[in-house]
Enzyme design. Sequence first.
Site, PDB file in Angstrom:
ATOM      1  N   ASP A  34       0.839  -1.204   0.000  1.00 16.58           N
ATOM      2  CA  ASP A  34       0.000   0.000   0.000  1.00 16.58           C
ATOM      3  C   ASP A  34       0.871   1.250   0.000  1.00 16.58           C
ATOM      4  OD1 ASP A  34      -2.159  -1.580   0.083  1.00 16.58           O
ATOM      5  OD2 ASP A  34      -2.762  -1.083   2.154  1.00 16.58           O
ATOM      6  N   ASP A  38       0.894   4.285  -2.646  1.00 13.86           N
ATOM      7  CA  ASP A  38       0.663   5.680  -2.261  1.00 13.86           C
ATOM      8  C   ASP A  38       1.791   6.583  -2.749  1.00 13.86           C
ATOM      9  OD1 ASP A  38      -1.606   4.856  -1.052  1.00 13.86           O
ATOM     10  OD2 ASP A  38      -0.797   4.864   0.995  1.00 13.86           O
ATOM     11  N   LYS A 117     -24.480 -14.102  -6.559  1.00 10.19           N
ATOM     12  CA  LYS A 117     -25.274 -12.876  -6.407  1.00 10.19           C
ATOM     13  C   LYS A 117     -24.636 -12.025  -5.323  1.00 10.19           C
ATOM     14  CE  LYS A 117     -29.980 -11.191  -6.069  1.00 10.19           C
ATOM     15  NZ  LYS A 117     -29.813 -10.175  -5.040  1.00 10.19           N
ATOM     16  N   ARG A 138     -28.685   2.717  -8.985  1.00  7.26           N
ATOM     17  CA  ARG A 138     -29.870   2.162  -9.646  1.00  7.26           C
ATOM     18  C   ARG A 138     -31.130   2.956  -9.293  1.00  7.26           C
ATOM     19  NH1 ARG A 138     -33.650  -1.677  -7.797  1.00  7.26           N
ATOM     20  NH2 ARG A 138     -34.700  -2.676  -9.520  1.00  7.26           N
ATOM     21  N   LYS A 313     -32.119 -17.843  -4.099  1.00  6.64           N
ATOM     22  CA  LYS A 313     -31.648 -17.328  -2.810  1.00  6.64           C
ATOM     23  C   LYS A 313     -31.148 -18.460  -1.927  1.00  6.64           C
ATOM     24  CE  LYS A 313     -32.170 -12.877  -2.894  1.00  6.64           C
ATOM     25  NZ  LYS A 313     -32.627 -12.117  -1.819  1.00  6.64           N
ATOM     26  N   CYS A 410     -37.922  -0.167  35.999  1.00 10.31           N
ATOM     27  CA  CYS A 410     -38.424   0.713  37.057  1.00 10.31           C
ATOM     28  C   CYS A 410     -39.112  -0.065  38.180  1.00 10.31           C
ATOM     29  CB  CYS A 410     -39.401   1.725  36.474  1.00 10.31           C
ATOM     30  SG  CYS A 410     -40.938   0.957  35.958  1.00 10.31           S
ATOM     31  N   CYS A 430     -42.014   5.222  33.622  1.00 12.23           N
ATOM     32  CA  CYS A 430     -40.875   4.295  33.548  1.00 12.23           C
ATOM     33  C   CYS A 430     -39.786   4.920  32.660  1.00 12.23           C
ATOM     34  CB  CYS A 430     -41.351   2.978  32.943  1.00 12.23           C
ATOM     35  SG  CYS A 430     -40.000   1.879  32.513  1.00 12.23           S
TER      36      CYS A 430
HETATM   37  S1  IVH Z   1     -28.518  -9.094 -13.212  1.00  9.98           S
HETATM   38  C1  IVH Z   1     -31.559  -7.940 -15.668  1.00  9.98           C
HETATM   39  N1  IVH Z   1     -26.526 -10.324 -12.033  1.00  9.98           N
HETATM   40  O1  IVH Z   1     -29.257  -8.230  -7.539  1.00  9.98           O
HETATM   41  C2  IVH Z   1     -31.234  -8.403 -14.335  1.00  9.98           C
HETATM   42  N2  IVH Z   1     -27.821  -8.806 -10.740  1.00  9.98           N
HETATM   43  O2  IVH Z   1     -32.036  -8.638  -6.770  1.00  9.98           O
HETATM   44  C3  IVH Z   1     -30.545  -7.370 -13.565  1.00  9.98           C
HETATM   45  N3  IVH Z   1     -27.075  -8.539  -8.420  1.00  9.98           N
HETATM   46  O3  IVH Z   1     -30.479  -5.251  -8.923  1.00  9.98           O
HETATM   47  C4  IVH Z   1     -29.595  -7.838 -12.595  1.00  9.98           C
HETATM   48  N4  IVH Z   1     -25.381  -9.931  -8.540  1.00  9.98           N
HETATM   49  O4  IVH Z   1     -28.081  -5.269  -8.015  1.00  9.98           O
HETATM   50  C5  IVH Z   1     -27.544  -9.446 -11.887  1.00  9.98           C
HETATM   51  N5  IVH Z   1     -24.729 -11.459 -11.135  1.00  9.98           N
HETATM   52  C6  IVH Z   1     -25.726 -10.589 -10.990  1.00  9.98           C
HETATM   53  C7  IVH Z   1     -25.976  -9.921  -9.760  1.00  9.98           C
HETATM   54  C8  IVH Z   1     -27.047  -9.031  -9.681  1.00  9.98           C
HETATM   55  C9  IVH Z   1     -26.051  -9.094  -7.773  1.00  9.98           C
HETATM   56  C10 IVH Z   1     -28.038  -7.586  -7.824  1.00  9.98           C
HETATM   57  C11 IVH Z   1     -28.392  -6.430  -8.717  1.00  9.98           C
HETATM   58  C12 IVH Z   1     -29.887  -6.506  -8.905  1.00  9.98           C
HETATM   59  C13 IVH Z   1     -30.296  -7.301  -7.709  1.00  9.98           C
HETATM   60  C14 IVH Z   1     -31.621  -7.997  -7.926  1.00  9.98           C
END
Ligand code: IVH
Length: 675
Positions: A34, A38, A117, A138, A313, A410, A430
């Site tokens: 680092d 710098d 994700k 966004r 998810k 209390c 209280c």
């Molecule tokens: S594609 C057309 N790819 O998840 C679809 N989104 O819950 C648009 N996100 O708003 C999103 N990883 O901010 C896409 N590999 C990925 C992602 C991703 C995270 C987020 C993104 C989106 C949100 C939706």
Amino acid sequence: MIPDEVRSEVSQLRELLRYHNRLYYTENRIEITDGEYDALMRRLSEIESRWPELATEDSPTLRVGSKPLSSFPSLFWDPPMLSLDNVFSTEEFSEFDKRIRRELKLEKDPSYSVEPKLDGLAVALVYENGILVKAGTRGDGSEGEDITPNARTLRAIPLRLSGDPPPALVVRGEVIFRKADFQKMNRERKARGQELFINPRNAASGSLRQLDSRITASRPLSFIAYGTAMWPEGITSQHSLFDMLGKLGIPVNPYNSVCRGAEEVEKACHRLEENRDELSWEIDGVVIKLDEDSLQKRMGTLSRFPRWATARKFKAEEAVTKLIDIDVQVGRTGRLTPVARLEPVFVGGVTVSSATLHNEDELAKKDVRPGDTVIVRRAGDVIPEVVRSLGRSEGERRERFRFPRSCPVCNGPVAREEDTSAHRCMNPSCPAKIRESLFHWGCRDALDIEGLGRKLSEQLVDKGLVKDVSDLYRLTSHQLVFLDRMGDISANNLINELDKSRGTNLQRFITGLGIPGIGRTVSGLLSDRFRSLSEVMDASADDFLSIEGIGPVLADNLQRFFNEKITRNVVNRLLNAGFNPESSEVDDVEKPLQGLTVVFTGGISTPRPDARSMAEDAGGKVTESVSSKTDLVIVGPGAGSKLQKARELGIEIIDESEFLKRINRDGRILFEKRE
Ligand code: IVH
């Protein structure tokens, strides 16, 4: 005249800095310390300040940030930045896959792009002829905030693209913290006595949305791209898009993969879920997209999300820890909530040291006792909870926890409400109730008093300076400066804020009173009906009942509040302190779910009545069944026919953490911090 060797040193320095940024953010490698980095940066900025003609709009020195803005201008996204539909199980993904094969009449399995994700903040970067010219969040998908000066400070975001960039390119991706960077930053903050960030996502969003980009510059944020607004010329698949972005020097996720058919996708999802702890960033699921551009186009998009992609998810993260003790907290309405004090444990992206046990019945059902080893769960941003006890070893005979029969703060009498299983302290003075009601008075939906946080409310009550909210308006800066963490400036600021709050409107004033069941929405109904507070105070139960949205319970609460001597006196003292709340013509409170009809289905971890009132406070109308009138469905694991129906009708479906994000309750419930 600038000497040639200076020119060449400048371009060498810029090249070197770019090389090291790219190495770190796209290949996860470092070759210099680092300190050395710098030093290169300092040398470049010395030369640029001596010969300002050499400065360019893509120089790495821009990364230090610039003067603060007064607000963020808007940026508009076309096509909009969409969200994603969710699936929660193998079966649901298989249905998604079947639908695609059926609708596209595919003979063989399609290829899917399978991507971690990332859990951060979505942004778009606009490049013209390879130079970063704009960057924005966004926002609601169509309108975001222009955060260009801030984005420029992120070393992961190239200011100039390498290779052969197209003339126009809008890159979309996620701003995140790497876990290691996040932990290091928090360690440093702790050493400096600064407040710690709750989790990487909140920290990323807070750091990027700073009006002073020099603050953003001081935070080690990362960026990873997941797409572009339009398909660049010659690119026909998601994976070739990633290859192209990588060549331009834009970080893409090294764990993206291409899978053929649902079975392979399933395996890849499992691998990611099993290895999520080893990844450098937090992930909360997997995004699965049709890989081919032509197939994506044929599936098309709905208003909020594409039909060619979905998010799988992960299930809520769980961890094992020890329950040290059970505390009972007293809330604003006197409600007693048992809270487990835990040995700190890292779960779902944050270190958790307390978790809710809801109420006496829940506590009895789970039979958790101090000293037990317990399982703690945390999904997304929701409040951590104790799932169950793993019991105690043979021979250990720990006492069952006994719910207190008097208030732990209390010592006042406690009554149990049969319908809600809640215990409440009956003592109107209280101290716990008073400090919570002070804090509530200052909240964003109520009087919005900057600086009146929990800690300050607690001190004001403990030091005997305030016995009810009206006492706030008698405070002087001389009294305040003796409190912890309070200097002359903050004391004066608070006095000014309090003074300003005297001009509030009727809706905020009633919200601030904290009458049971009367949040922002009902206060809004009252302020639509009555012009001033005195009209509300003189109204009869029938007057209240004639308002649509107010039933007998709320009407009774209102009546009792304004007729009870103690509470009526507080209101009168506020009026004497200079308040004169009237209905404002325009409702100045923005409501994220205004006008939307929403349905909850499946297991969500916020108790249903709370989720319902949170949605209503955000302007939504909550109904039980899904129909063509439904705008939004909030789903949790185990959702069945309602989810199915919502899909058929093309209604927007989101999960609980997205819901909390939308209504701006991001981790605010247990982790409120305003000071
Ligand atoms: S594609 C057309 N790819 O998840 C679809 N989104 O819950 C648009 N996100 O708003 C999103 N990883 O901010 C896409 N590999 C990925 C992602 C991703 C995270 C987020 C993104 C989106 C949100 C939706």
